[in-house]
Design a protein around this motif. Structure first.
Motif, PDB file in Angstrom:
ATOM      1  N   MET A   1       0.825  -0.907  -0.015  1.00 61.90           N
ATOM      2  CA  MET A   1      -0.590   0.006   0.147  1.00 61.90           C
ATOM      3  C   MET A   1       1.373   0.848   0.097  1.00 61.90           C
ATOM      4  O   MET A   1       1.626   1.184   0.798  1.00 61.90           O
ATOM      5  CB  MET A   1      -0.732  -0.198   1.276  1.00 61.90           C
ATOM      6  N   THR A   2       0.356   1.970  -0.521  1.00 61.09           N
ATOM      7  CA  THR A   2       1.538   3.644  -0.282  1.00 61.09           C
ATOM      8  C   THR A   2       0.558   5.102  -0.560  1.00 61.09           C
ATOM      9  O   THR A   2      -0.877   4.688  -1.046  1.00 61.09           O
ATOM     10  CB  THR A   2       1.918   3.665  -2.573  1.00 61.09           C
ATOM     11  N   VAL A   3       1.195   5.971  -0.124  1.00 59.11           N
ATOM     12  CA  VAL A   3      -0.034   6.447   0.626  1.00 59.11           C
ATOM     13  C   VAL A   3       1.172   8.112   0.380  1.00 59.11           C
ATOM     14  O   VAL A   3       2.443   7.335   0.570  1.00 59.11           O
ATOM     15  CB  VAL A   3      -0.357   6.907   2.056  1.00 59.11           C
ATOM     16  N   ASP A   4       0.526   9.306   0.096  1.00 56.28           N
ATOM     17  CA  ASP A   4       1.429  10.320  -0.140  1.00 56.28           C
ATOM     18  C   ASP A   4       0.969  11.438   0.807  1.00 56.28           C
ATOM     19  O   ASP A   4      -0.465  11.547   0.846  1.00 56.28           O
ATOM     20  CB  ASP A   4       1.459  10.660  -1.502  1.00 56.28           C
ATOM     21  N   PRO A   5       1.874  11.367   1.769  1.00 56.03           N
ATOM     22  CA  PRO A   5       3.004  10.628   1.976  1.00 56.03           C
ATOM     23  C   PRO A   5       3.115   9.892   2.717  1.00 56.03           C
ATOM     24  O   PRO A   5       2.159   9.188   3.127  1.00 56.03           O
ATOM     25  CB  PRO A   5       3.981  11.805   3.341  1.00 56.03           C
ATOM     26  N   ALA A   6       4.334   9.355   2.608  1.00 57.45           N
ATOM     27  CA  ALA A   6       4.886   7.890   3.240  1.00 57.45           C
ATOM     28  C   ALA A   6       4.552   7.447   4.588  1.00 57.45           C
ATOM     29  O   ALA A   6       4.723   8.228   5.512  1.00 57.45           O
ATOM     30  CB  ALA A   6       6.234   7.521   2.598  1.00 57.45           C
ATOM     31  N   ILE A   7       4.039   6.648   4.599  1.00 57.81           N
ATOM     32  CA  ILE A   7       3.562   5.750   6.151  1.00 57.81           C
ATOM     33  C   ILE A   7       5.270   4.854   6.231  1.00 57.81           C
ATOM     34  O   ILE A   7       5.878   4.570   5.433  1.00 57.81           O
ATOM     35  CB  ILE A   7       2.638   5.343   5.619  1.00 57.81           C
ATOM     36  N   ARG A   8       5.937   4.811   7.110  1.00 55.57           N
ATOM     37  CA  ARG A   8       6.943   4.523   8.392  1.00 55.57           C
ATOM     38  C   ARG A   8       6.914   4.160   8.958  1.00 55.57           C
ATOM     39  O   ARG A   8       6.145   4.785  10.453  1.00 55.57           O
ATOM     40  CB  ARG A   8       8.673   5.369   7.844  1.00 55.57           C
ATOM     41  N   LEU A   9       8.025   3.165   9.541  1.00 60.68           N
ATOM     42  CA  LEU A   9       7.914   2.760  11.504  1.00 60.68           C
ATOM     43  C   LEU A   9       8.810   3.990  11.923  1.00 60.68           C
ATOM     44  O   LEU A   9       9.658   5.013  11.078  1.00 60.68           O
ATOM     45  CB  LEU A   9       8.965   1.414  11.603  1.00 60.68           C
ATOM     46  N   ALA A  10       7.882   4.371  13.074  1.00 63.95           N
ATOM     47  CA  ALA A  10       8.165   5.345  13.813  1.00 63.95           C
ATOM     48  C   ALA A  10      10.417   5.257  14.247  1.00 63.95           C
ATOM     49  O   ALA A  10      10.655   3.951  14.453  1.00 63.95           O
ATOM     50  CB  ALA A  10       7.820   6.005  15.638  1.00 63.95           C
ATOM     51  N   HIS A  11      10.611   6.724  14.135  1.00 63.35           N
ATOM     52  CA  HIS A  11      12.222   6.233  14.953  1.00 63.35           C
ATOM     53  C   HIS A  11      12.672   6.702  16.499  1.00 63.35           C
ATOM     54  O   HIS A  11      11.557   7.701  16.319  1.00 63.35           O
ATOM     55  CB  HIS A  11      13.169   7.410  14.084  1.00 63.35           C
ATOM     56  N   VAL A  12      13.313   6.102  17.274  1.00 63.06           N
ATOM     57  CA  VAL A  12      13.541   7.145  18.017  1.00 63.06           C
ATOM     58  C   VAL A  12      13.694   8.912  18.263  1.00 63.06           C
ATOM     59  O   VAL A  12      12.626   9.282  19.506  1.00 63.06           O
ATOM     60  CB  VAL A  12      15.090   6.704  19.125  1.00 63.06           C
ATOM     61  N   GLY A  13      13.502   9.376  17.589  1.00 60.41           N
ATOM     62  CA  GLY A  13      12.723  11.119  17.491  1.00 60.41           C
ATOM     63  C   GLY A  13      11.651  11.280  17.949  1.00 60.41           C
ATOM     64  O   GLY A  13      11.164  12.424  17.415  1.00 60.41           O
ATOM     65  N   ASP A  14      11.067  10.484  17.024  1.00 67.46           N
ATOM     66  CA  ASP A  14       9.105  11.132  16.508  1.00 67.46           C
ATOM     67  C   ASP A  14       8.885  10.515  18.188  1.00 67.46           C
ATOM     68  O   ASP A  14       7.848  11.623  18.308  1.00 67.46           O
ATOM     69  CB  ASP A  14       8.918   9.691  16.090  1.00 67.46           C
ATOM     70  N   ALA A  15       9.293  10.330  19.438  1.00 69.64           N
ATOM     71  CA  ALA A  15       8.454  10.042  20.335  1.00 69.64           C
ATOM     72  C   ALA A  15       7.527  11.124  21.118  1.00 69.64           C
ATOM     73  O   ALA A  15       6.776  10.918  21.552  1.00 69.64           O
ATOM     74  CB  ALA A  15       9.038   9.183  21.156  1.00 69.64           C
ATOM     75  N   ALA A  16       8.593  12.003  20.797  1.00 66.53           N
ATOM     76  CA  ALA A  16       8.392  13.698  21.824  1.00 66.53           C
ATOM     77  C   ALA A  16       7.041  13.666  20.790  1.00 66.53           C
ATOM     78  O   ALA A  16       6.069  14.620  21.293  1.00 66.53           O
ATOM     79  CB  ALA A  16       9.213  14.440  22.079  1.00 66.53           C
ATOM     80  N   GLU A  17       7.286  13.887  19.548  1.00 66.40           N
ATOM     81  CA  GLU A  17       6.004  14.662  18.839  1.00 66.40           C
ATOM     82  C   GLU A  17       5.100  13.810  18.661  1.00 66.40           C
ATOM     83  O   GLU A  17       3.499  13.720  18.563  1.00 66.40           O
ATOM     84  CB  GLU A  17       6.160  14.581  17.402  1.00 66.40           C
ATOM     85  N   ILE A  18       5.062  12.416  19.293  1.00 69.51           N
ATOM     86  CA  ILE A  18       3.968  11.447  18.897  1.00 69.51           C
ATOM     87  C   ILE A  18       3.106  12.021  20.210  1.00 69.51           C
ATOM     88  O   ILE A  18       1.888  12.255  20.486  1.00 69.51           O
ATOM     89  CB  ILE A  18       4.441   9.768  19.006  1.00 69.51           C
ATOM     90  N   ALA A  19       4.004  11.848  21.678  1.00 70.09           N
ATOM     91  CA  ALA A  19       3.363  12.118  22.821  1.00 70.09           C
ATOM     92  C   ALA A  19       2.245  12.770  22.422  1.00 70.09           C
ATOM     93  O   ALA A  19       1.373  13.733  22.793  1.00 70.09           O
ATOM     94  CB  ALA A  19       4.316  12.130  23.455  1.00 70.09           C
ATOM     95  N   ALA A  20       3.080  14.689  22.210  1.00 71.82           N
ATOM     96  CA  ALA A  20       2.454  15.498  21.927  1.00 71.82           C
ATOM     97  C   ALA A  20       1.344  15.554  21.498  1.00 71.82           C
ATOM     98  O   ALA A  20      -0.457  15.891  21.619  1.00 71.82           O
ATOM     99  CB  ALA A  20       3.001  16.502  21.714  1.00 71.82           C
ATOM    100  N   MET A  21       0.915  14.530  20.083  1.00 71.04           N
ATOM    101  CA  MET A  21      -0.137  15.239  19.519  1.00 71.04           C
ATOM    102  C   MET A  21      -1.532  13.812  20.579  1.00 71.04           C
ATOM    103  O   MET A  21      -2.685  14.202  20.217  1.00 71.04           O
ATOM    104  CB  MET A  21      -0.278  14.403  18.327  1.00 71.04           C
ATOM    105  N   SER A  22      -1.193  12.756  21.069  1.00 74.10           N
ATOM    106  CA  SER A  22      -1.286  12.110  21.899  1.00 74.10           C
ATOM    107  C   SER A  22      -2.397  12.560  23.082  1.00 74.10           C
ATOM    108  O   SER A  22      -3.496  12.755  22.866  1.00 74.10           O
ATOM    109  CB  SER A  22      -0.818  10.761  22.123  1.00 74.10           C
ATOM    110  N   ARG A  23      -1.910  13.075  23.035  1.00 75.90           N
ATOM    111  CA  ARG A  23      -2.035  14.049  24.460  1.00 75.90           C
ATOM    112  C   ARG A  23      -3.388  15.349  23.472  1.00 75.90           C
ATOM    113  O   ARG A  23      -4.345  15.726  24.470  1.00 75.90           O
ATOM    114  CB  ARG A  23      -1.084  15.328  25.061  1.00 75.90           C
ATOM    115  N   GLU A  24      -2.378  15.760  22.832  1.00 78.05           N
ATOM    116  CA  GLU A  24      -4.398  17.031  21.797  1.00 78.05           C
ATOM    117  C   GLU A  24      -4.987  16.228  21.261  1.00 78.05           C
ATOM    118  O   GLU A  24      -6.118  17.320  21.282  1.00 78.05           O
ATOM    119  CB  GLU A  24      -2.900  17.387  21.309  1.00 78.05           C
ATOM    120  N   ALA A  25      -4.260  15.137  21.031  1.00 75.55           N
ATOM    121  CA  ALA A  25      -5.918  14.315  19.603  1.00 75.55           C
ATOM    122  C   ALA A  25      -6.580  13.483  20.258  1.00 75.55           C
ATOM    123  O   ALA A  25      -8.056  13.160  20.197  1.00 75.55           O
ATOM    124  CB  ALA A  25      -5.087  14.489  18.008  1.00 75.55           C
ATOM    125  N   ILE A  26      -5.801  12.926  20.884  1.00 81.11           N
ATOM    126  CA  ILE A  26      -6.670  11.995  21.806  1.00 81.11           C
ATOM    127  C   ILE A  26      -7.057  11.739  23.414  1.00 81.11           C
ATOM    128  O   ILE A  26      -8.196  11.584  23.376  1.00 81.11           O
ATOM    129  CB  ILE A  26      -5.715  10.273  21.584  1.00 81.11           C
TER     130      ILE A  26
END
Length: 164
Positions: A1-26
């Motif tokens: 499956m392809t999507v633009d922009p591409a889906i990829r596995l998270a890197h260690v450096g993504d953790a803080a932004e994922i946590a912030a988005m979880s707090r705001e959106a979920i």
């Protein structure tokens, strides 16, 4: 499956932004449980996939899928408000479901707030069925709904075989 922009596995450096988005959106209005350390643990776990979508360097969507014995559990799925209703959430969900299927999961389970009509509709449109209401799941006044989707038929013993 392809999507633009591409889906990829998270890197260690993504953790803080994922946590912030979880707090705001979920987790808005609830205790913040998906802090950077917990997200980082999920990223590093062999039993979890953390998928991200970025555009122009900014995180616009993510999903966290945990793999159990024969099921997968969709812990979190979020899309930045500016990118919703463009198919990005659907693409991340389908990407995670495909990964779960390859990992041998028979079904995917998840929970959402009972009062989150948009999430319930989204998952229903993707083949998820509501199975249980959890009273006060997210605090004293916020109920949860468990949903599930079978990826393959449940394994049943053959007639006359063990377990019958």
């Amino acid at each position: 499956m392809t999507v633009d922009p591409a889906i990829r596995l998270a890197h260690v450096g993504d953790a803080a932004e994922i946590a912030a988005m979880s707090r705001e959106a979920i987790e808005q209005g609830l205790p913040w449980t998906w802090r950077p350390a917990r997200v980082l643990k999920a990223i590093r776990s062999r039993d979890t996939n953390v998928a991200v979508v970025r555009t122009h360097g900014a995180l616009i969507a993510f999903g966290i899928m945990e793999y159990l014995e024969s099921d997968a559990y969709l812990a979190l799925l979020a899309v930045d408000v500016e990118y919703r209703r463009r198919g990005i959430g659907s693409s991340v969900l389908q990407w995670l479901e495909a990964s779960a299927s390859v990992a041998g999961a028979q079904r995917v389970r998840l929970e959402t707030r009972r009062d989150n009509a948009a999430a319930r509709t989204f998952y229903n449109e993707h083949g998820y069925h509501e199975t249980v209401i959890h009273r006060a799941r997210y605090g004293e006044t916020v109920d949860g709904i468990r949903l599930e989707k079978w990826l393959r038929p449940a394994m049943r013993p053959a007639p006359g075989g063990p377990g019958t």
